[in-house]
Design a protein around this motif. Structure first.
Motif, PDB file in Angstrom:
ATOM      1  N   LEU A  23      45.397  45.698  42.080  1.00  0.00           N
ATOM      2  CA  LEU A  23      44.120  45.489  42.018  1.00  0.00           C
ATOM      3  C   LEU A  23      44.224  44.459  40.157  1.00  0.00           C
ATOM      4  O   LEU A  23      44.477  45.266  39.459  1.00  0.00           O
ATOM      5  CB  LEU A  23      42.542  46.575  41.949  1.00  0.00           C
ATOM      6  CG  LEU A  23      41.411  46.609  41.369  1.00  0.00           C
ATOM      7  CD1 LEU A  23      41.009  45.957  42.236  1.00  0.00           C
ATOM      8  CD2 LEU A  23      40.542  48.018  41.613  1.00  0.00           C
ATOM      9  N   GLY A  24      43.453  43.475  40.332  1.00  0.00           N
ATOM     10  CA  GLY A  24      43.408  42.822  39.155  1.00  0.00           C
ATOM     11  C   GLY A  24      41.887  42.639  38.506  1.00  0.00           C
ATOM     12  O   GLY A  24      41.948  42.326  37.115  1.00  0.00           O
ATOM     13  N   THR A  73      37.755  52.058  38.781  1.00  0.00           N
ATOM     14  CA  THR A  73      38.241  53.131  38.376  1.00  0.00           C
ATOM     15  C   THR A  73      39.493  53.018  37.065  1.00  0.00           C
ATOM     16  O   THR A  73      40.030  51.870  37.606  1.00  0.00           O
ATOM     17  CB  THR A  73      38.827  54.458  38.679  1.00  0.00           C
ATOM     18  OG1 THR A  73      37.886  54.475  39.644  1.00  0.00           O
ATOM     19  CG2 THR A  73      39.701  55.204  37.957  1.00  0.00           C
ATOM     20  N   TYR A  74      39.217  52.903  35.426  1.00  0.00           N
ATOM     21  CA  TYR A  74      39.942  52.569  34.963  1.00  0.00           C
ATOM     22  C   TYR A  74      41.050  54.453  34.338  1.00  0.00           C
ATOM     23  O   TYR A  74      40.806  55.125  34.011  1.00  0.00           O
ATOM     24  CB  TYR A  74      39.480  52.004  33.558  1.00  0.00           C
ATOM     25  CG  TYR A  74      38.256  50.383  33.826  1.00  0.00           C
ATOM     26  CD1 TYR A  74      39.787  49.452  34.002  1.00  0.00           C
ATOM     27  CD2 TYR A  74      37.368  50.533  34.514  1.00  0.00           C
ATOM     28  CE1 TYR A  74      39.251  48.233  33.971  1.00  0.00           C
ATOM     29  CE2 TYR A  74      36.772  49.248  34.891  1.00  0.00           C
ATOM     30  CZ  TYR A  74      37.740  47.897  34.533  1.00  0.00           C
ATOM     31  OH  TYR A  74      37.211  46.867  35.135  1.00  0.00           O
ATOM     32  N   VAL A  75      41.933  53.451  34.139  1.00  0.00           N
ATOM     33  CA  VAL A  75      43.077  54.318  33.562  1.00  0.00           C
ATOM     34  C   VAL A  75      42.794  54.574  31.936  1.00  0.00           C
ATOM     35  O   VAL A  75      43.090  53.586  30.994  1.00  0.00           O
ATOM     36  CB  VAL A  75      44.493  54.638  33.648  1.00  0.00           C
ATOM     37  CG1 VAL A  75      44.986  55.521  33.193  1.00  0.00           C
ATOM     38  CG2 VAL A  75      44.492  54.349  35.515  1.00  0.00           C
ATOM     39  N   ALA A  76      42.790  55.985  31.042  1.00  0.00           N
ATOM     40  CA  ALA A  76      42.732  55.572  29.915  1.00  0.00           C
ATOM     41  C   ALA A  76      43.614  55.811  29.540  1.00  0.00           C
ATOM     42  O   ALA A  76      45.146  56.477  29.823  1.00  0.00           O
ATOM     43  CB  ALA A  76      41.755  57.667  29.745  1.00  0.00           C
ATOM     44  N   CYS A 104      47.130  54.390  44.514  1.00  0.00           N
ATOM     45  CA  CYS A 104      46.237  54.261  45.098  1.00  0.00           C
ATOM     46  C   CYS A 104      45.123  52.594  44.222  1.00  0.00           C
ATOM     47  O   CYS A 104      44.917  52.988  43.323  1.00  0.00           O
ATOM     48  CB  CYS A 104      45.009  55.079  45.102  1.00  0.00           C
ATOM     49  SG  CYS A 104      43.784  54.769  45.458  1.00  0.00           S
ATOM     50  N   CYS A 105      44.700  52.093  45.256  1.00  0.00           N
ATOM     51  CA  CYS A 105      44.250  50.442  44.285  1.00  0.00           C
ATOM     52  C   CYS A 105      42.532  50.565  45.348  1.00  0.00           C
ATOM     53  O   CYS A 105      41.779  49.664  44.789  1.00  0.00           O
ATOM     54  CB  CYS A 105      45.276  49.785  44.619  1.00  0.00           C
ATOM     55  SG  CYS A 105      45.834  48.968  45.728  1.00  0.00           S
ATOM     56  N   LEU A 109      40.773  51.970  26.835  1.00  0.00           N
ATOM     57  CA  LEU A 109      41.437  51.764  28.771  1.00  0.00           C
ATOM     58  C   LEU A 109      42.672  51.267  28.806  1.00  0.00           C
ATOM     59  O   LEU A 109      43.021  50.203  28.054  1.00  0.00           O
ATOM     60  CB  LEU A 109      40.332  51.614  29.546  1.00  0.00           C
ATOM     61  CG  LEU A 109      39.065  51.830  29.537  1.00  0.00           C
ATOM     62  CD1 LEU A 109      38.119  50.932  29.386  1.00  0.00           C
ATOM     63  CD2 LEU A 109      39.241  53.237  29.504  1.00  0.00           C
ATOM     64  N   GLY A 110      43.043  51.723  29.197  1.00  0.00           N
ATOM     65  CA  GLY A 110      44.793  50.857  30.060  1.00  0.00           C
ATOM     66  C   GLY A 110      44.718  49.998  30.443  1.00  0.00           C
ATOM     67  O   GLY A 110      45.507  48.664  30.754  1.00  0.00           O
ATOM     68  N   ARG A 111      44.390  50.715  31.881  1.00  0.00           N
ATOM     69  CA  ARG A 111      44.542  49.182  32.726  1.00  0.00           C
ATOM     70  C   ARG A 111      43.420  49.688  34.105  1.00  0.00           C
ATOM     71  O   ARG A 111      43.030  50.614  34.092  1.00  0.00           O
ATOM     72  CB  ARG A 111      45.703  49.331  33.391  1.00  0.00           C
ATOM     73  CG  ARG A 111      45.872  51.130  34.380  1.00  0.00           C
ATOM     74  CD  ARG A 111      47.679  50.622  34.918  1.00  0.00           C
ATOM     75  NE  ARG A 111      47.570  51.118  35.736  1.00  0.00           N
ATOM     76  CZ  ARG A 111      48.457  52.636  36.040  1.00  0.00           C
ATOM     77  NH1 ARG A 111      47.892  52.804  34.534  1.00  0.00           N
ATOM     78  NH2 ARG A 111      48.384  53.056  36.433  1.00  0.00           N
ATOM     79  N   LEU A 112      42.705  48.720  34.895  1.00  0.00           N
ATOM     80  CA  LEU A 112      42.453  48.825  35.881  1.00  0.00           C
ATOM     81  C   LEU A 112      42.903  49.525  37.246  1.00  0.00           C
ATOM     82  O   LEU A 112      44.599  49.044  37.312  1.00  0.00           O
ATOM     83  CB  LEU A 112      42.277  47.378  36.561  1.00  0.00           C
ATOM     84  CG  LEU A 112      40.407  47.424  37.403  1.00  0.00           C
ATOM     85  CD1 LEU A 112      39.295  48.141  37.039  1.00  0.00           C
ATOM     86  CD2 LEU A 112      40.577  45.999  38.135  1.00  0.00           C
ATOM     87  N   GLY A 113      42.519  50.540  37.624  1.00  0.00           N
ATOM     88  CA  GLY A 113      43.054  51.025  38.736  1.00  0.00           C
ATOM     89  C   GLY A 113      42.682  50.876  40.207  1.00  0.00           C
ATOM     90  O   GLY A 113      43.504  50.479  41.309  1.00  0.00           O
TER      91      GLY A 113
END
Length: 346
Positions: free
Chosen positions: A180-181, A85-88, A67-68, A22-26
């Motif tokens: 979003l952290g 939601t996480y970004v693949a 969008c966060c 996963l790349g990051r939190l969205g």
């Protein structure tokens, strides 16, 4: 999954190509009984409305995510948290996520959330998680967006004076959100949840706290980051806390809080004073965490969810070993700040 961690095992977890990356939190998504009341809070908290439809309002920060936070009108008069939601990291990782036996079919995301496709699944304790691909992104910001700055220069420390002939001038206003952290859950299936995320995805524990239970070390709290190799990433995007025996309410989990990054200490304190002037309900802060180091500031939104501003968080990469220590209660959570409320905030 019934895996139970023996003392110290959680600190040996490493990333591998076999795991979904996963790349990051969205963004997070929640339903609110009074959407209009939440909207006013959201604007005062530092979100920017990006779009809306009949039942939802989409909020962004000044980061690259369009969008966060999605706020939806409740259909039954009750608040509900719909997960993060996480970004693949790659399309292949997204496809691999869709092939998990627990994943939903691939669905299309609303345009207000950035479009693209997503799949959903539930952790062993039942909380929702979503993974997206093909999402619209904005440009990386080169300067913070602010509602509190009039004129601002560098900090003059005792030995280094970088600001000369210039003045720091501020005003009260929202602490504008960057991104979003992190978010976290209290879970009755702590071992199963930790095992699931660290064995399936590139979640790596940054720090673990344990408690002495009948002369045995029992892991009770873990802060996990998304491992990106040598690239530095936030100290945690997800934390999990073992539910106590007196865990309140039905179900196997409870959302603890979600947290959003702001620019710096001044921004955070000015935003804190601004929210106080609007008569919103503070929970805890302003203070400084120990694990993760963030300056924290917790609030209760009109629906009763806990939401946090943070600034100055730690970054880690694959060279950072997992920290491990005995929980000292509140003393493990902050080094300075007001006394932590009895209910506690991680």
């Amino acid at each position: 999954m019934t895996l139970s961690f023996t003392p110290g095992l959680i600190g040996t977890i490493k990333n591998s190509p076999s795991k979904i990356q996963l790349g990051r939190l969205g963004y997070v998504h929640a339903s609110h009984p009074n959407l209009e009341e939440f909207h006013q809070f959201a604007i005062d908290f530092g979100f920017v409305e990006s779009s809306r439809d009949d039942d939802s309002i989409y909020y962004k920060g000044y980061g690259r995510d369009v969008c966060c936070y999605i706020a939806t009108r409740s259909t039954d008069g009750e608040k509900k948290f719909h997960g993060a939601t996480y970004v693949a990291k790659t399309e292949r990782d997204f496809i691999r996520t869709s092939q998990l036996k627990e994943s939903s079919e691939i669905k299309q995301r609303p345009a207000g959330a950035g479009g693209g496709s997503f799949v959903s699944f539930r952790a062993p304790s039942g909380f929702e998680v979503h993974v997206v691909w093909g999402v619209e992104e904005g440009a990386e910001p080169t300067k913070a967006t602010t509602a509190t700055e009039v004129s601002k220069g560098g900090y003059n420390t005792a030995l280094e004076k970088t600001r000369k002939g210039e003045f720091q001038r501020f005003k009260l206003g929202p602490a504008m959100i960057h991104k979003l952290g992190h978010l976290g859950y209290i879970t009755n299936k702590f071992d199963e949840d930790v095992a699931y995320f660290t064995q399936t995805f590139n979640f790596i524990p940054s720090d673990v706290l344990w408690e002495d239970v009948n002369n045995q070390e029992v892991d009770s709290l873990t802060f996990m980051h998304l491992d990106q190799g040598q690239e530095y990433t936030d100290h945690h995007t997800l934390f999990l806390s073992r539910a106590p025996p007196t865990f309140p309410g039905p179900g196997e989990h409870k959302m603890h809080h979600c947290s959003f990054e702001v620019e710096d200490f001044d921004t955070q304190l000015l935003g804190h004073e601004y929210l106080l002037s609007k008569k919103y309900t503070p929970i805890w802060g302003v203070g400084r965490h120990v694990l993760g180091s963030q300056i924290f500031d917790y609030w209760k939104d009109p629906s009763g969810f806990a939401i946090e501003h943070y600034a100055d968080g730690d970054l880690v990469n694959e060279d950072n070993e997992t920290g491990r220590g005995k929980s000292e209660g509140a003393a493990s959570m902050y080094i300075w700040g007001p006394v932590r409320p009895e209910a506690g905030v991680a």
